[in-house]
Design an enzyme around this catalytic site. Structure first.
Site, PDB file in Angstrom:
ATOM      1  N   ASP A  27       0.854  -1.189   0.000  1.00 32.69           N
ATOM      2  CA  ASP A  27       0.000   0.000   0.000  1.00 32.69           C
ATOM      3  C   ASP A  27       0.888   1.236   0.000  1.00 32.69           C
ATOM      4  O   ASP A  27       2.105   1.140   0.133  1.00 32.69           O
ATOM      5  CB  ASP A  27      -0.985  -0.014   1.170  1.00 32.69           C
ATOM      6  CG  ASP A  27      -0.311  -0.090   2.521  1.00 32.69           C
ATOM      7  OD1 ASP A  27       0.903   0.179   2.603  1.00 32.69           O
ATOM      8  OD2 ASP A  27      -0.986  -0.418   3.504  1.00 32.69           O
ATOM      9  N   SER A  28       0.298   2.388  -0.146  1.00 38.75           N
ATOM     10  CA  SER A  28       1.085   3.571  -0.490  1.00 38.75           C
ATOM     11  C   SER A  28       1.493   4.444   0.684  1.00 38.75           C
ATOM     12  O   SER A  28       2.313   5.337   0.542  1.00 38.75           O
ATOM     13  CB  SER A  28       0.264   4.442  -1.445  1.00 38.75           C
ATOM     14  OG  SER A  28      -0.891   4.936  -0.773  1.00 38.75           O
ATOM     15  N   GLY A  29       0.922   4.199   1.856  1.00 39.34           N
ATOM     16  CA  GLY A  29       1.056   5.141   2.958  1.00 39.34           C
ATOM     17  C   GLY A  29      -0.151   6.037   3.068  1.00 39.34           C
ATOM     18  O   GLY A  29      -0.299   6.793   4.022  1.00 39.34           O
ATOM     19  N   PHE A  76      -3.257   5.246   3.675  1.00 40.67           N
ATOM     20  CA  PHE A  76      -4.136   4.935   4.804  1.00 40.67           C
ATOM     21  C   PHE A  76      -3.631   5.599   6.080  1.00 40.67           C
ATOM     22  O   PHE A  76      -4.428   5.983   6.943  1.00 40.67           O
ATOM     23  CB  PHE A  76      -4.257   3.427   5.015  1.00 40.67           C
ATOM     24  CG  PHE A  76      -5.206   3.064   6.134  1.00 40.67           C
ATOM     25  CD1 PHE A  76      -6.579   3.185   5.962  1.00 40.67           C
ATOM     26  CD2 PHE A  76      -4.729   2.638   7.361  1.00 40.67           C
ATOM     27  CE1 PHE A  76      -7.464   2.881   6.995  1.00 40.67           C
ATOM     28  CE2 PHE A  76      -5.602   2.327   8.394  1.00 40.67           C
ATOM     29  CZ  PHE A  76      -6.972   2.444   8.209  1.00 40.67           C
ATOM     30  N   ASP A  94      -2.694   8.414  -1.893  1.00 42.50           N
ATOM     31  CA  ASP A  94      -3.990   9.087  -1.880  1.00 42.50           C
ATOM     32  C   ASP A  94      -4.320   9.526  -0.463  1.00 42.50           C
ATOM     33  O   ASP A  94      -3.552   9.279   0.470  1.00 42.50           O
ATOM     34  CB  ASP A  94      -5.088   8.135  -2.395  1.00 42.50           C
ATOM     35  CG  ASP A  94      -5.296   6.944  -1.462  1.00 42.50           C
ATOM     36  OD1 ASP A  94      -4.349   6.582  -0.733  1.00 42.50           O
ATOM     37  OD2 ASP A  94      -6.398   6.378  -1.443  1.00 42.50           O
ATOM     38  N   GLN A 125     -11.682   7.291  -4.613  1.00 46.12           N
ATOM     39  CA  GLN A 125     -12.106   7.880  -3.347  1.00 46.12           C
ATOM     40  C   GLN A 125     -13.372   8.712  -3.584  1.00 46.12           C
ATOM     41  O   GLN A 125     -13.837   8.840  -4.697  1.00 46.12           O
ATOM     42  CB  GLN A 125     -10.991   8.753  -2.753  1.00 46.12           C
ATOM     43  CG  GLN A 125      -9.767   7.986  -2.272  1.00 46.12           C
ATOM     44  CD  GLN A 125      -9.997   7.195  -1.001  1.00 46.12           C
ATOM     45  OE1 GLN A 125     -11.084   7.257  -0.388  1.00 46.12           O
ATOM     46  NE2 GLN A 125      -9.003   6.440  -0.569  1.00 46.12           N
ATOM     47  N   GLY A 157     -11.157   3.965   1.033  1.00 40.94           N
ATOM     48  CA  GLY A 157     -11.956   4.834   1.886  1.00 40.94           C
ATOM     49  C   GLY A 157     -13.272   4.241   2.333  1.00 40.94           C
ATOM     50  O   GLY A 157     -14.198   4.983   2.675  1.00 40.94           O
ATOM     51  N   ASP A 177      -8.197  -7.385   1.178  1.00 40.69           N
ATOM     52  CA  ASP A 177      -7.234  -7.519   2.273  1.00 40.69           C
ATOM     53  C   ASP A 177      -7.874  -6.990   3.537  1.00 40.69           C
ATOM     54  O   ASP A 177      -8.780  -6.146   3.478  1.00 40.69           O
ATOM     55  CB  ASP A 177      -5.950  -6.722   1.993  1.00 40.69           C
ATOM     56  CG  ASP A 177      -6.105  -5.248   2.369  1.00 40.69           C
ATOM     57  OD1 ASP A 177      -5.616  -4.840   3.442  1.00 40.69           O
ATOM     58  OD2 ASP A 177      -6.767  -4.503   1.602  1.00 40.69           O
ATOM     59  N   CYS A 231     -12.889 -28.086   9.337  1.00 37.97           N
ATOM     60  CA  CYS A 231     -11.681 -27.459   8.780  1.00 37.97           C
ATOM     61  C   CYS A 231     -10.541 -28.473   8.736  1.00 37.97           C
ATOM     62  O   CYS A 231     -10.374 -29.282   9.655  1.00 37.97           O
ATOM     63  CB  CYS A 231     -11.286 -26.261   9.648  1.00 37.97           C
ATOM     64  SG  CYS A 231      -9.765 -25.422   9.118  1.00 37.97           S
ATOM     65  N   CYS A 247      -7.241 -27.452   8.282  1.00 42.25           N
ATOM     66  CA  CYS A 247      -6.001 -26.691   8.410  1.00 42.25           C
ATOM     67  C   CYS A 247      -5.013 -27.444   9.318  1.00 42.25           C
ATOM     68  O   CYS A 247      -5.405 -28.348  10.062  1.00 42.25           O
ATOM     69  CB  CYS A 247      -6.268 -25.285   8.941  1.00 42.25           C
ATOM     70  SG  CYS A 247      -6.528 -25.174  10.733  1.00 42.25           S
ATOM     71  N   CYS A 264      -6.286 -27.458  13.015  1.00 36.74           N
ATOM     72  CA  CYS A 264      -7.467 -28.293  13.297  1.00 36.74           C
ATOM     73  C   CYS A 264      -7.165 -29.782  13.156  1.00 36.74           C
ATOM     74  O   CYS A 264      -7.841 -30.610  13.766  1.00 36.74           O
ATOM     75  CB  CYS A 264      -8.629 -27.888  12.400  1.00 36.74           C
ATOM     76  SG  CYS A 264      -9.356 -26.290  12.842  1.00 36.74           S
ATOM     77  N   HIS A 273      -4.957 -20.625  11.798  1.00 37.15           N
ATOM     78  CA  HIS A 273      -6.300 -21.127  11.483  1.00 37.15           C
ATOM     79  C   HIS A 273      -7.124 -20.069  10.755  1.00 37.15           C
ATOM     80  O   HIS A 273      -7.748 -20.360   9.727  1.00 37.15           O
ATOM     81  CB  HIS A 273      -7.029 -21.560  12.750  1.00 37.15           C
ATOM     82  CG  HIS A 273      -8.494 -21.783  12.522  1.00 37.15           C
ATOM     83  ND1 HIS A 273      -9.003 -22.946  11.971  1.00 37.15           N
ATOM     84  CD2 HIS A 273      -9.570 -20.960  12.709  1.00 37.15           C
ATOM     85  CE1 HIS A 273     -10.317 -22.841  11.848  1.00 37.15           C
ATOM     86  NE2 HIS A 273     -10.685 -21.655  12.289  1.00 37.15           N
TER      87      HIS A 273
END
Length: 376
Positions: free
Chosen positions: A89-91, A93, A143, A194, A221, A271, A309, A311, A314, A340
């Site tokens: 990400d760009s910074g 946030f 942004d 945005q 956003g 994400d 599950c 995993c 589990c 998990h």
């Protein structure tokens, strides 16, 4: 770069290719903010739990160990020994989350470090340079992530500035990729839509950034104060104006139900820190809903976290044992729980893709969208 293989309604089944591999979409990116998953998961662990894309944070890696150190170590892939795709990400946030420590100007943003207070400046060019040093496959445009709700006049001014910043990002990304010693000369820049909760501003901004013909586009956003329904309404408003043949990324979202609903509205990439953060506090996802493993009722429970599950956790450990680890404040509790939850999210995306492949996504949505939002 992106091939749209199939659709069901607005839901999309695709394949994204970059310098470090091919990604099956829809996909959830596992968040390793500082080049590591909080909860002590390694790059090898990520492979074992089905992670396709790892996401790291430009602002935090710029502070430590610094992007120049990462570059000297051969880039982020080599540094953290992850050979799959990476998105940084760009910074942008942090412009939102560190609002008490920053000042926004036309040239960029002036921060005070959250670590030691020293002064930092980051603008579009600086963000591109940091991400180029990191060598990620996908770099996000710098942004401003706007708080919801926000005054309309401010949102208009902010979106215009974010567009101007995107043009600067595009120019700088192209310059850096042309340099002979760039870590990853195939790094792709994705733009970010945005506009707060104002549908008309969102649509206008999406049209403008689509004209820049970037490899991918994100909706930013959201999940920052608005209701889930407001978020869905914005996705529905913006989606018709997003290029069909480019990837679509909903930033920072979200719960399993949020993801299913956003896939139904045409989103490809996701994400969120939530599955790992919840896991570190004993809040775990199952195919019947979420559980809190600290509850006393699990003290003698011999079942795995989720009997449905498969995993690594589990397959081996009981609820009673992991609950004991949390009560005893053993680090292993967080590691097993994060493993998990992230496995669950990667498996959720696999099931979504399988449903799309077989034309049964709407059946899957009807069964799981509400169920996975419940607490047991």
């Amino acid at each position: 770069m992106f091939e749209l293989k199939k659709t069901e309604g607005k839901a999309r089944r695709g394949e994204f290719t970059c310098a470090h591999g091919t990604v099956q979409t829809p996909v959830f990116m596992n968040v390793g903010t500082q080049g590591a998953i909080k909860g002590a998961l390694s790059a090898e662990d990520l492979k074992n739990i089905g992670c396709q894309v790892e996401l790291s944070n430009t602002y935090h890696l710029h502070l430590r160990p610094t992007d120049k150190v990462v570059r000297e170590m051969g880039g982020l892939h080599k540094f953290m020994t992850w050979d799959g795709p990476i998105l940084t990400d760009s910074g942008g946030f942090q412009v939102f989350s560190l609002s008490s420590l920053r000042k926004i100007k036309e040239e960029g943003v002036y921060f005070s470090s959250h670590i030691d207070g020293h002064k930092i400046f980051m603008g579009p060019e600086e963000s591109m340079q940091i991400q180029s040093n990191l060598g990620s496959d996908i770099c996000m445009a710098f942004d401003e992530c706007i708080e919801n709700p926000a005054p309309r006049d401010y949102v208009l001014q902010s979106v215009d500035r974010t567009y101007r910043w995107l043009v600067r990002c595009k120019n700088e990304n192209a310059r850096l990729n042309a340099l002979p010693d760039t870590v990853n000369r195939d790094q792709m820049l994705w733009g970010i839509n945005q506009g707060g909760t104002y549908a008309d501003i969102r649509i206008d901004h999406m049209k403008r950034i689509a004209d820049l013909d970037l490899p991918g586009y994100a909706i930013g956003g959201l999940a920052v104060g608005e209701t889930a329904q407001e978020m869905y309404d914005i996705i529905e408003a913006v989606e018709p104006h997003m290029p069909v043949n480019k990837t679509r990324y909903l930033m920072g979202v979200g719960t399993p139900s949020n993801i299913i609903e956003a896939v139904a509205r045409g989103v490809d990439f996701f994400d969120c820190v939530m599955p790992a953060r919840n896991a570190r506090h004993a809040r775990l996802f199952t195919w019947d809903g979420a559980i809190n493993l600290r509850n006393q009722k699990y003290m003698l429970d011999e079942n795995p976290i989720d009997p449905k599950c498969d995993c690594p956790v589990c397959r081996r450990y009981s609820r009673a044992y992991i609950r004991h680890l949390f009560v005893a404040e053993e680090m292993l509790a967080m590691r097993l729980s994060v493993m998990h939850n992230l496995y669950f999210y990667n498996k959720l995306m696999e099931k979504i893709r399988d449903a799309l492949d077989h034309g049964t996504f709407e059946d899957f949505r009807r069964e799981y969208s509400v169920k996975l939002s419940q607490r047991i």
